[in-house]
Design a protein around this motif. Structure first.
Motif, PDB file in Angstrom:
ATOM      1  N   MET A 376      46.754  17.618  37.738  1.00 46.96           N
ATOM      2  CA  MET A 376      46.043  16.431  37.280  1.00 46.96           C
ATOM      3  C   MET A 376      45.232  15.852  38.430  1.00 46.96           C
ATOM      4  O   MET A 376      45.526  16.100  39.601  1.00 46.96           O
ATOM      5  CB  MET A 376      47.028  15.388  36.760  1.00 46.96           C
ATOM      6  N   ALA A 377      44.244  15.065  38.104  1.00 45.58           N
ATOM      7  CA  ALA A 377      43.464  14.362  39.118  1.00 45.58           C
ATOM      8  C   ALA A 377      44.297  13.229  39.706  1.00 45.58           C
ATOM      9  O   ALA A 377      45.219  12.724  39.056  1.00 45.58           O
ATOM     10  CB  ALA A 377      42.186  13.806  38.508  1.00 45.58           C
ATOM     11  N   PRO A 378      44.009  12.815  40.943  1.00 45.74           N
ATOM     12  CA  PRO A 378      44.809  11.741  41.543  1.00 45.74           C
ATOM     13  C   PRO A 378      44.730  10.423  40.784  1.00 45.74           C
ATOM     14  O   PRO A 378      45.657   9.615  40.859  1.00 45.74           O
ATOM     15  CB  PRO A 378      44.228  11.601  42.960  1.00 45.74           C
ATOM     16  N   ASP A 379      43.648  10.201  40.045  1.00 42.40           N
ATOM     17  CA  ASP A 379      43.518   8.951  39.300  1.00 42.40           C
ATOM     18  C   ASP A 379      43.856   9.112  37.820  1.00 42.40           C
ATOM     19  O   ASP A 379      43.541   8.234  37.005  1.00 42.40           O
ATOM     20  CB  ASP A 379      42.105   8.387  39.449  1.00 42.40           C
ATOM     21  N   ASP A 380      44.527  10.201  37.457  1.00 41.46           N
ATOM     22  CA  ASP A 380      44.924  10.403  36.064  1.00 41.46           C
ATOM     23  C   ASP A 380      45.897   9.299  35.645  1.00 41.46           C
ATOM     24  O   ASP A 380      46.879   9.035  36.354  1.00 41.46           O
ATOM     25  CB  ASP A 380      45.582  11.781  35.907  1.00 41.46           C
ATOM     26  N   PRO A 381      45.671   8.627  34.522  1.00 41.56           N
ATOM     27  CA  PRO A 381      46.541   7.507  34.117  1.00 41.56           C
ATOM     28  C   PRO A 381      47.968   7.925  33.776  1.00 41.56           C
ATOM     29  O   PRO A 381      48.843   7.056  33.647  1.00 41.56           O
ATOM     30  CB  PRO A 381      45.826   6.926  32.890  1.00 41.56           C
ATOM     31  N   ARG A 382      48.212   9.221  33.650  1.00 40.30           N
ATOM     32  CA  ARG A 382      49.577   9.667  33.334  1.00 40.30           C
ATOM     33  C   ARG A 382      50.517   9.613  34.529  1.00 40.30           C
ATOM     34  O   ARG A 382      51.740   9.732  34.360  1.00 40.30           O
ATOM     35  CB  ARG A 382      49.537  11.092  32.778  1.00 40.30           C
ATOM     36  N   TRP A 383      49.999   9.456  35.753  1.00 40.01           N
ATOM     37  CA  TRP A 383      50.877   9.394  36.910  1.00 40.01           C
ATOM     38  C   TRP A 383      51.730   8.135  36.860  1.00 40.01           C
ATOM     39  O   TRP A 383      51.238   7.050  36.521  1.00 40.01           O
ATOM     40  CB  TRP A 383      50.068   9.398  38.211  1.00 40.01           C
TER      41      TRP A 383
END
Length: 467
Positions: A376-383
């Motif tokens: 995932m991207a570092p700014d993915d809201p799933r983190w």
């Protein structure tokens, strides 16, 4: 580049002449910024560091049955890690002995590795079992021993398979103390995967690693973990009790890391929150922690889980919330469970950062084989909130390192010493130091965070801006 070191024996002691290292650490509390983006420095790591260190290749839950395999990639190297039987795991270079084609990609289950190009075959024990039209080849090209898949050193520890590309490297255990003994006591091998996620970070792998080597960033980056962040009780005249305060932080870690403090342990703590505690704060904390530890251990053992006596570990001083193992592995234990990190370079300024959530699961309870996550991207809201906060800082830091107004990181020698120790051990590898010098230094990095700068046993400067 070819590593060449000068070594000779004098009075039963090994003498060595180190190679120059570009952008070496000259002052222990100042780390040159070029180490985090310079292509030459990255090339030296590719040649002289990663081929000589023990690396976590996979969780054993990924290969539970004979024939289960995973592909572990580090830079340009691809390694097959495969389970032979209940007791044995092996690793091989992932290349056909005929024309070099990769035999597998990803993971799966096979009893035979078949080259997709010409159909040559190998058993999971590495033996060649089939060559198409062997009569067309000269005898010396079909020697059975020479046709075996080329082995990679592999050892199993702590619920993981570990590989080392150097046949002459010291045993895994030598390079992982005291980390290994600490987590033997914590029974880390009985943890199992609840979830596994990964992130492609636009940063150097060392920068991503150093971000978790100190707690100095917590007040600014993770303000929800501070006492001041606790919500005000409806009755403002009544300050929260010790149990409620501890429960707040357990929940903050549980929600922040999606399970670093497991919900099972939070529920157990909730059942104790009305217990009577001594008036003295220090005594109250000791009673609360001891009672909670005992309750957690009883609950998990009643389910058949192999969990250590947490109070006994505390008496032995095994109670740190995070430990690092050189060069790319972290474990963050909390009560029954833990998070773990693995960090791998994808380029001078790109990193694959993986997070596992690990917990105690009854042995008879079946769980699915962990699925390789899509990064995932570092700014993915799933983190979850805590890694999301950390990931938000790192790309900004990588960009800031390129600023002409910034020369080097200036570290606290008292609480950011692990970063310095880690970077200087890397210099030791790039300088071509022998293992008898490197191993004691590595062991000084296999520690918790917030530690001072250490004497690594080699005081030489490996300076040089080019090679």
């Amino acid at each position: 580049m070819k590593m060449v070191t000068t070594r000779s024996t004098h009075d039963s002691q090994r003498d060595w002449t180190p190679l120059p290292v570009p952008w070496a650490v000259q002052a222990v509390d100042r780390i040159p910024k070029q180490r985090y983006y310079d292509p030459e420095f990255y090339a030296l790591e590719t040649e002289l560091l990663w081929p000589r260190v023990w690396q976590m290749a996979c969780r054993l839950e990924e290969i539970p049955k004979p024939g289960d395999y995973v592909e572990y990639e580090i830079l340009d190297e691809s390694v097959i890690v495969v389970r032979l039987d209940a007791d044995n795991v092996r690793a091989y270079h992932n290349a056909c002995r005929h024309r070099g084609v990769k035999l597998v990609e990803g993971n799966g289950n096979r009893r035979t590795f078949v080259c997709p190009f010409h159909g040559w075959c190998w058993g999971i024990d590495g033996r060649n079992t089939f060559v198409l039209r062997p009569e067309e080849f000269d005898v010396h090209n079909l020697d059975p021993h020479d046709l075996r898949l080329v082995s990679v050193r592999c050892e199993v520890w702590g619920g993981c398979a570990w590989i080392n590309l150097d046949d002459d490297a010291p045993p895994f255990r030598d390079c992982f103390e005291p980390f290994a003994s600490i987590y033997d006591a914590w029974k880390v091998e009985s943890l199992r995967v609840e979830w596994w996620q990964s992130c492609r970070l636009p940063v150097n792998w060392k920068l991503a690693t150093a971000a978790f080597m100190e707690g100095y960033h917590v007040p600014q980056t993770h303000p929800q973990l501070l006492p001041s962040s606790m919500p005000t009780l409806p009755d403002a005249a009544r300050p929260p009790g010790l149990a409620q305060t501890n429960l707040y932080f357990m929940r903050a870690l549980g929600e922040g890391m999606a399970g670093m403090t497991h919900e099972n342990d939070v529920r157990i703590a909730e059942g104790l929150q009305d217990m009577e505690l001594p008036a003295d704060p220090a005594e109250a904390m000791a009673v609360w922690r001891s009672t909670l530890n005992d309750a957690i251990v009883r609950w998990h053992r009643a389910r058949g889980c192999d969990i250590p006596d947490l109070n006994e570990l505390q008496r032995r001083g095994i109670d740190e919330a995070i430990n690092f193992a050189f060069p790319h592995y972290f474990l963050l234990p909390q009560y029954s469970s833990a998070s773990s990190y693995r960090i791998r370079p994808l380029g001078p300024e790109e990193t694959l950062f993986e997070i596992w959530s690990l917990t105690r699961i009854p042995p008879e309870q079946s769980t699915a084989k962990p699925t390789l996550p899509v990064p995932m991207a570092p700014d993915d809201p799933r983190w979850p909130p805590i890694p999301a906060q950390d990931f938000s800082n790192l790309p900004r830091q990588q960009k800031g390192l390129h600023s002409k107004g910034f020369e080097y990181m200036r570290l606290s020698s008292r609480i950011e010493g692990l970063i310095s120790n880690f970077e200087r051990v890397i210099d030791g590898f790039l300088a071509g130091l022998p293992y008898e010098v490197l191993v004691p230094a590595i062991q000084k990095t296999n520690t918790t965070i917030d530690v001072p700068v250490a004497d690594l046993g080699f005081g030489q400067r490996f300076g040089g801006e080019s090679r």
